[in-house]
Structures are given as structure tokens and as C-alpha cells.
Design a protein around this motif. Sequence first.
Motif, PDB file in Angstrom:
ATOM      1  N   GLN A  85       0.821  -1.215   0.000  1.00  0.00           N
ATOM      2  CA  GLN A  85       0.000   0.000   0.000  1.00  0.00           C
ATOM      3  C   GLN A  85       0.857   1.268   0.000  1.00  0.00           C
ATOM      4  O   GLN A  85       0.421   2.333   0.429  1.00  0.00           O
ATOM      5  N   ARG A  86       2.059   1.153  -0.505  1.00  0.00           N
ATOM      6  CA  ARG A  86       2.950   2.309  -0.577  1.00  0.00           C
ATOM      7  C   ARG A  86       2.333   3.457  -1.381  1.00  0.00           C
ATOM      8  O   ARG A  86       2.462   4.633  -1.046  1.00  0.00           O
ATOM      9  N   GLY A  87       1.656   3.110  -2.503  1.00  0.00           N
ATOM     10  CA  GLY A  87       1.004   4.125  -3.340  1.00  0.00           C
ATOM     11  C   GLY A  87      -0.043   4.906  -2.580  1.00  0.00           C
ATOM     12  O   GLY A  87      -0.144   6.141  -2.727  1.00  0.00           O
ATOM     13  N   GLU A  88      -0.829   4.198  -1.743  1.00  0.00           N
ATOM     14  CA  GLU A  88      -1.860   4.870  -0.937  1.00  0.00           C
ATOM     15  C   GLU A  88      -1.228   5.826   0.066  1.00  0.00           C
ATOM     16  O   GLU A  88      -1.756   6.910   0.328  1.00  0.00           O
ATOM     17  N   VAL A  89      -0.067   5.423   0.613  1.00  0.00           N
ATOM     18  CA  VAL A  89       0.646   6.298   1.552  1.00  0.00           C
ATOM     19  C   VAL A  89       1.106   7.568   0.844  1.00  0.00           C
ATOM     20  O   VAL A  89       0.943   8.683   1.367  1.00  0.00           O
ATOM     21  N   GLU A  90       1.646   7.439  -0.376  1.00  0.00           N
ATOM     22  CA  GLU A  90       2.104   8.598  -1.144  1.00  0.00           C
ATOM     23  C   GLU A  90       0.951   9.559  -1.412  1.00  0.00           C
ATOM     24  O   GLU A  90       1.093  10.776  -1.237  1.00  0.00           O
ATOM     25  N   ASP A  91      -0.208   9.016  -1.841  1.00  0.00           N
ATOM     26  CA  ASP A  91      -1.380   9.860  -2.118  1.00  0.00           C
ATOM     27  C   ASP A  91      -1.821  10.600  -0.868  1.00  0.00           C
ATOM     28  O   ASP A  91      -2.141  11.799  -0.921  1.00  0.00           O
ATOM     29  N   LEU A  92      -1.835   9.908   0.252  1.00  0.00           N
ATOM     30  CA  LEU A  92      -2.244  10.511   1.522  1.00  0.00           C
ATOM     31  C   LEU A  92      -1.305  11.643   1.920  1.00  0.00           C
ATOM     32  O   LEU A  92      -1.748  12.733   2.321  1.00  0.00           O
ATOM     33  N   LEU A  93      -0.001  11.422   1.766  1.00  0.00           N
ATOM     34  CA  LEU A  93       0.999  12.427   2.145  1.00  0.00           C
ATOM     35  C   LEU A  93       0.955  13.638   1.213  1.00  0.00           C
ATOM     36  O   LEU A  93       1.104  14.780   1.659  1.00  0.00           O
ATOM     37  N   LYS A  94       0.743  13.393  -0.086  1.00  0.00           N
ATOM     38  CA  LYS A  94       0.636  14.496  -1.051  1.00  0.00           C
ATOM     39  C   LYS A  94      -0.538  15.415  -0.697  1.00  0.00           C
ATOM     40  O   LYS A  94      -0.422  16.647  -0.744  1.00  0.00           O
ATOM     41  N   GLN A  95      -1.669  14.810  -0.361  1.00  0.00           N
ATOM     42  CA  GLN A  95      -2.858  15.595   0.016  1.00  0.00           C
ATOM     43  C   GLN A  95      -2.585  16.453   1.237  1.00  0.00           C
ATOM     44  O   GLN A  95      -2.949  17.634   1.285  1.00  0.00           O
ATOM     45  N   HIS A  96      -1.937  15.871   2.244  1.00  0.00           N
ATOM     46  CA  HIS A  96      -1.646  16.616   3.477  1.00  0.00           C
ATOM     47  C   HIS A  96      -0.606  17.700   3.237  1.00  0.00           C
ATOM     48  O   HIS A  96      -0.648  18.759   3.890  1.00  0.00           O
ATOM     49  N   CYS A  97       0.316  17.454   2.306  1.00  0.00           N
ATOM     50  CA  CYS A  97       1.306  18.488   1.960  1.00  0.00           C
ATOM     51  C   CYS A  97       0.617  19.701   1.354  1.00  0.00           C
ATOM     52  O   CYS A  97       0.925  20.856   1.666  1.00  0.00           O
ATOM     53  N   LYS A  98      -0.327  19.431   0.421  1.00  0.00           N
ATOM     54  CA  LYS A  98      -1.076  20.538  -0.217  1.00  0.00           C
ATOM     55  C   LYS A  98      -1.882  21.293   0.823  1.00  0.00           C
ATOM     56  O   LYS A  98      -1.923  22.522   0.845  1.00  0.00           O
ATOM     57  N   HIS A  99      -2.539  20.542   1.731  1.00  0.00           N
ATOM     58  CA  HIS A  99      -3.365  21.162   2.760  1.00  0.00           C
ATOM     59  C   HIS A  99      -2.489  21.989   3.709  1.00  0.00           C
ATOM     60  O   HIS A  99      -2.839  23.113   4.090  1.00  0.00           O
ATOM     61  N   HIS A 100      -1.313  21.453   4.045  1.00  0.00           N
ATOM     62  CA  HIS A 100      -0.380  22.119   4.948  1.00  0.00           C
ATOM     63  C   HIS A 100       0.135  23.416   4.324  1.00  0.00           C
ATOM     64  O   HIS A 100       0.251  24.449   4.975  1.00  0.00           O
ATOM     65  N   THR A 101       0.419  23.361   2.975  1.00  0.00           N
ATOM     66  CA  THR A 101       0.926  24.528   2.265  1.00  0.00           C
ATOM     67  C   THR A 101      -0.134  25.627   2.185  1.00  0.00           C
ATOM     68  O   THR A 101       0.133  26.797   2.406  1.00  0.00           O
ATOM     69  N   SER A 102      -1.378  25.226   1.881  1.00  0.00           N
ATOM     70  CA  SER A 102      -2.481  26.208   1.762  1.00  0.00           C
ATOM     71  C   SER A 102      -2.770  26.884   3.086  1.00  0.00           C
ATOM     72  O   SER A 102      -3.110  28.068   3.153  1.00  0.00           O
ATOM     73  N   GLU A 103      -2.598  26.146   4.193  1.00  0.00           N
ATOM     74  CA  GLU A 103      -2.818  26.720   5.521  1.00  0.00           C
ATOM     75  C   GLU A 103      -1.758  27.776   5.837  1.00  0.00           C
ATOM     76  O   GLU A 103      -2.045  28.830   6.419  1.00  0.00           O
ATOM     77  N   GLU A 104      -0.509  27.503   5.411  1.00  0.00           N
ATOM     78  CA  GLU A 104       0.579  28.456   5.660  1.00  0.00           C
ATOM     79  C   GLU A 104       0.387  29.726   4.855  1.00  0.00           C
ATOM     80  O   GLU A 104       0.746  30.822   5.294  1.00  0.00           O
ATOM     81  N   GLU A 105      -0.185  29.558   3.624  1.00  0.00           N
ATOM     82  CA  GLU A 105      -0.417  30.750   2.771  1.00  0.00           C
ATOM     83  C   GLU A 105      -1.559  31.596   3.330  1.00  0.00           C
ATOM     84  O   GLU A 105      -1.562  32.791   3.227  1.00  0.00           O
TER      85      GLU A 105
END
Length: 412
Positions: free
Chosen positions: A392-412
Amino acid sequence: MAFQCQRDCYMKEFVTSVVSCCPSELKQEKDGKKETIKGYNVKLQDTILFPEGGGQPDDHGLIGDVQVLRVTRQGSEAVHFVGSPLEVGLEVQVKVDWDRRFDHMQQHSGQHLITALADTMFGYKTTSWELGRQRSSIELDTPCVKPGQLQELEEAINEKIRVHVPVTVQLLSIDDPAVEKVRSRGLPEDHAGPIRIIDIEGVDANMCCGTHVSNLSHLQVIKLLGTEKGKKNKTNLIFLAGNRVLKYAEKSYSTERSLVSLLKTGPDEHVEAVDKLQKSVKLLQKTNLSLLRDMAVLIAQNFKSDPKRGNFFTLHKKEGDNEFMNIIANEINTEETLVFLTVGEEKGPGLFLLAGPSGLVTEMGPQVLKLLQGKGAGKNGRFQGKANSLAQRGEVEDLLKQHCKHHTSEEE
């Protein structure tokens, strides 16, 4: 009371009757897992199946066509655990698994002979012994046994086998003065009936309940494999007797032929050939590790030099270790970038590392752990451990990418 198996150790079949049959359970270990089997405890009028005792495992066999899974002793009675009920009063034929029985006879009588000669020749007393599935061991009350003594002992043992020394069984009452003269490590608390003595003519007389050969010639041969360090100031003497020696020789020859084919050398050069191979492998491993370290630095530098790199980096490599992953994470600025790395089989077990902003790693670490069915822990912006499955490595990558985008938008 002596059982028929003790009166005639060579009897392979015996007719008797069922005295009692009660529901019971047997706890045993199979393929490393403990399991409980439901069945019945059966007592017979008499038995040729030896119940475990005196360091000797129990016999296997059949009562009629019902398999006997375990035989234990309760006072003067033998209890047979079976999977199917047997009618009380029924006359039954008992058959012993002769290969197993004779093997136990050879190992047990062999132990008596080794113990007796180790004592008379060198004063080494036996404090315990174990009849193992493949090899047996005797615990001697000495810090060490010299190689010369081992060879001398083995020669004396096999000489006794060659001259056909008789082995007899004596039954003595517990108050018989002769009991004082025999070797013994004591009687069990629930012992009942006469004392059973195994007498190797002119060599040893020992109190014992086990099954034995009637002549030392039936041992065929004994091989002392060597010694191992035992408990405090004790030495374990490893040995094989009878058919086990023949099987060991057959297996050793088969292994030798396989090594000749693999190493392309004769048996006398095998140790040297394997030594050279080990040195070559160590050198290759060292070179490979060095290359992996250099590769880790280059991978990180390549990511850092990419103007479109973003704030998330992920990589999977079949070859690698924790150091490989940590070098990459150290080279990348994980205060700004979330890094997810794995090494190992693509859909099998492996290692993982999650590194990045401390709060994000603390939040996502347990979720990554769950998806990878792994074990791990984290602190200071690092979360790493073992993954049972990287499927399930692919699912982990998708999950982390989503949180990265969310984390970046919160900082902006």
C-alpha cells in the motif's frame, strides 16, 4: 508395577483390553503455534507403549486403528491420549511405532554407556541428559573435556559395543540392600512398585524406567560429535547412537556431493573455498554500501537542484538500509520538505522513513504505520520503522501528497 514395554522392550504388538476412556484435551505446539486438541484419555490393562519418563520421550503407535498421540504416566498407570473414543472392556491390539521406539532404545542405552565410562575413566558425573529429535546431549559435571579425552572415551565406548556386552533388567524391592549400590538420580515422588535396574554387565548398574537394548551390540556404533559449554561449570557432550549415525553419515555425504558441485573443488578444499567466497562477498558488500551512500547523496542533490521540486519527495529502492534513507533525509531540508522513503521488496516487507516538519510527521506517522502494517516510532521530525508489507505504498504517497497541499495552503 512394570508395563509390558518394560518387561519386553522388543515387543512390537500386544493384545490387551480397555479399562477406562474419558474425554480430555491435549495441549501441544505445531509449527511454532500452541494448539489444544480435544480427545480421550485411555487406560489399558497393560501396554507396550512407553509413557515419557527418565529423560526418554513417549512412544507413538496405534490402539486398534486409532492413533495414539501422547502417552504419560500417572502413578502406576499409563494414560494414552487418542482422538476417538474406545469402548471400555473392548479387547484391542496395540502396535508400537518401532522405528521411533528402537531409536529411543539406542539413544537411552547409549547414554547409560557413555555416562558410566565418562565416570569410571575421568570421574565426570552426569547431572542430566536430553534425548533430542536429531541429536542427544549429556550434561557432565566438569568445566571442560579435553579433545584427547573425547577420543579416548569414544574408543572405549565402541569397544564395549564390539564385544557384545549383555544388558539385563533386574527388579528389586525398595528395601533391597542392592539398591544402595546402583547409580541413581532419585525416584519420582509418585513411584510405585519394585525398583527397575538396567545392568550393563561389568560396566554399570543404573536405576531407570526406560526401554533399552538387550545387548550393547544392538547400539551398532556411537559417535561423540563434540562438546558445548553448559550451565555453571558444566559441559554438554553431544552424541549420536545407532541408526542416527548412519543417517548422519548419509546426510553428510549428500551435503558433501552438493558442495563439490557448487564449489567445483574436492571435499578437502571446501573450507578454503568457502573462506575465499566469504571474503569476496564481504568486499562486494563493502563496495556496494559505499556506492549506495554516494547514490543517496546524488539523489538528494538532484532533488534540491530541481526548480520544480515542490515540498514532497518520495523514493522506493529495493536495495538499501536505514542509513541510505537517513543520508537522503539529511541532505534534503526536511524543515520545508516532507520526505517518504522505503527500501525492500515492492509488495513485501521492508523499511520506511518519514521525515519533515515535526507537526506533520507526528500527525501522519501513525497513519503511515497502519497502512504499511508495520512497527516504528518517531521524534524530532523523523518517524521510521519496519513494514510488514509495502503493497500500500502508493496509498501512503497519495495521503501524504494531500496533506502536503493542505499544509501549504494553511501556511499561505
